[in-house]
Design a protein around this motif. Structure first.
Motif, PDB file in Angstrom:
ATOM      1  N   ALA A 256       0.837  -1.206   0.000  1.00 35.28           N
ATOM      2  CA  ALA A 256       0.000   0.000   0.000  1.00 35.28           C
ATOM      3  C   ALA A 256       0.870   1.253   0.000  1.00 35.28           C
ATOM      4  N   LEU A 257       1.903   1.269   0.848  1.00 31.48           N
ATOM      5  CA  LEU A 257       2.810   2.413   0.907  1.00 31.48           C
ATOM      6  C   LEU A 257       3.568   2.580  -0.411  1.00 31.48           C
ATOM      7  N   LEU A 258       4.014   1.467  -0.970  1.00 33.73           N
ATOM      8  CA  LEU A 258       4.790   1.531  -2.208  1.00 33.73           C
ATOM      9  C   LEU A 258       3.943   2.017  -3.375  1.00 33.73           C
ATOM     10  N   THR A 259       2.683   1.593  -3.428  1.00 32.32           N
ATOM     11  CA  THR A 259       1.805   2.025  -4.524  1.00 32.32           C
ATOM     12  C   THR A 259       1.506   3.517  -4.428  1.00 32.32           C
ATOM     13  N   LEU A 260       1.271   4.007  -3.225  1.00 39.87           N
ATOM     14  CA  LEU A 260       1.054   5.443  -3.055  1.00 39.87           C
ATOM     15  C   LEU A 260       2.304   6.229  -3.429  1.00 39.87           C
ATOM     16  N   ASN A 261       3.459   5.707  -3.075  1.00 37.42           N
ATOM     17  CA  ASN A 261       4.716   6.337  -3.472  1.00 37.42           C
ATOM     18  C   ASN A 261       4.834   6.425  -4.990  1.00 37.42           C
ATOM     19  N   ASN A 262       4.506   5.330  -5.678  1.00 39.16           N
ATOM     20  CA  ASN A 262       4.565   5.329  -7.141  1.00 39.16           C
ATOM     21  C   ASN A 262       3.589   6.333  -7.742  1.00 39.16           C
ATOM     22  N   ALA A 263       2.397   6.436  -7.145  1.00 38.81           N
ATOM     23  CA  ALA A 263       1.404   7.381  -7.646  1.00 38.81           C
ATOM     24  C   ALA A 263       1.912   8.821  -7.515  1.00 38.81           C
ATOM     25  N   LEU A 264       2.516   9.138  -6.373  1.00 31.95           N
ATOM     26  CA  LEU A 264       3.053  10.487  -6.180  1.00 31.95           C
ATOM     27  C   LEU A 264       4.183  10.767  -7.163  1.00 31.95           C
ATOM     28  N   LEU A 265       5.062   9.781  -7.346  1.00 30.19           N
ATOM     29  CA  LEU A 265       6.195   9.996  -8.248  1.00 30.19           C
ATOM     30  C   LEU A 265       5.727  10.139  -9.692  1.00 30.19           C
ATOM     31  N   LYS A 266       4.663   9.435 -10.070  1.00 29.69           N
ATOM     32  CA  LYS A 266       4.148   9.518 -11.439  1.00 29.69           C
ATOM     33  C   LYS A 266       3.685  10.936 -11.770  1.00 29.69           C
ATOM     34  N   THR A 267       3.224  11.695 -10.763  1.00 33.21           N
ATOM     35  CA  THR A 267       2.784  13.068 -11.032  1.00 33.21           C
ATOM     36  C   THR A 267       3.930  13.957 -11.496  1.00 33.21           C
ATOM     37  N   LEU A 268       5.173  13.500 -11.281  1.00 28.44           N
ATOM     38  CA  LEU A 268       6.337  14.319 -11.635  1.00 28.44           C
ATOM     39  C   LEU A 268       7.119  13.774 -12.833  1.00 28.44           C
ATOM     40  N   THR A 269       6.687  12.639 -13.389  1.00 26.85           N
ATOM     41  CA  THR A 269       7.475  12.009 -14.456  1.00 26.85           C
ATOM     42  C   THR A 269       7.500  12.821 -15.744  1.00 26.85           C
ATOM     43  N   ALA A 270       6.527  13.717 -15.925  1.00 27.29           N
ATOM     44  CA  ALA A 270       6.530  14.548 -17.132  1.00 27.29           C
ATOM     45  C   ALA A 270       7.527  15.699 -17.021  1.00 27.29           C
TER      46      ALA A 270
END
Length: 274
Positions: free
Chosen positions: A6-20
């Motif tokens: 759960a923690l790792l998935t939320l981390n990935n979601a936050l990081l995805k907002t910055l991948t652009a």
């Protein structure tokens, strides 16, 4: 394992907002810097600097190398694919762990679990598209990340008897930070200081998640613990829809079903065996 995913998935979601806005290496380096916040807190609670002592530099280095590869592949995947797609495709990891647990860890894998592994990989093929005309090469990235992650988890289990969880986490995080910094020589973007809170939160979530996952593999048999990674799918669907408006397509759903079912069957067989 469930809490860690759960923690790792939320981390990935936050990081995805910055991948652009940033290349993968820069994101990895910035996040890794903030991972040392939970590392410092856990080390302090675990007895100070003594808890960071390294006993097996060879094993630690191998694990760190797999973690670096996993994170570069995963962040690149997040930049190119919806969150739920990346998560579903990464579910090949538990199947790989089960397949490799026999030769690498000496765990017994019966024919029923081997059959479940085969069915799971059929589900993976469905998710990457069965038609050669629409086969997505980019879908191989999270699968490669899952392979690297599976090898990382197996190495974690092998070295965890002689290394503390916080020592494993700190050594690997330092390797990720150095690899990310080295990549800045090839590609980087100006830092928007307004993104630092997101990076800080992602780093703290990443550190906490990996500490919990290391503990899971320390105390549980790899082929039993691995299927609980599937708990990330509903979180990925929720975060993907809330943050990006993504809805998993029919191929992802159709492929994820046999993958998840095969993982759960592997867990069922383990319970019966014990």
């Amino acid at each position: 394992m469930v809490a860690g995913m759960a923690l790792l998935t939320l981390n990935n979601a936050l990081l995805k907002t910055l991948t652009a806005d940033y290349p993968p290496g820069q994101l990895i380096a910035l996040r890794a810097a903030f991972v040392f916040i939970p590392i410092a807190l856990i080390a302090w609670r675990s007895g100070g600097l003594g808890s960071l002592r390294i006993n097996n530099y060879g094993g630690q280095s191998i694990r760190a190398g797999f973690l670096v590869a996993t994170q570069f592949l995963m962040v690149t995947s997040l930049a190119l694919l919806p969150l739920a797609d990346v998560t579903a495709l990464s579910f090949s990891g538990p199947l790989i762990i089960t397949a490799l647990a026999a030769p690498m860890l000496g765990e017994h894998i019966g024919w029923r679990r081997w059959s479940a592994v085969v069915i799971g990989f059929i589900g993976i093929l469905i998710m990457v598209r069965p038609d050669p005309d629409i086969f997505r090469i980019v879908a191989l990235l999270p699968i490669l990340a899952a392979c690297s992650g599976a090898l990382r988890d197996l190495v974690t289990r092998r070295i965890s008897t002689g290394e503390s969880s916080i020592a494993i986490l700190s050594f690997s995080t330092l390797a990720v930070l150095l690899a990310g910094v080295a990549s800045l020589a090839f590609d980087h973007a100006p830092l928007d200081y307004g993104d630092l809170p997101v990076l800080a939160m992602a780093g703290c979530l990443q550190g906490a998640a990996h500490f919990v996952l290391i503990e899971a593999f320390r105390h549980g048999e790899a082929s039993v613990i691995a299927p609980f990674k599937y708990s990330a799918l509903p979180w990925a669907a929720i975060f993907g829809f809330m943050l990006f408006g993504d809805v998993p397509d029919i191929w992802i759903i159709a492929g994820a079903v046999p993958v998840v079912c095969s993982g759960l069957y592997i867990l069922h067989r383990e319970r019966l065996r014990h």
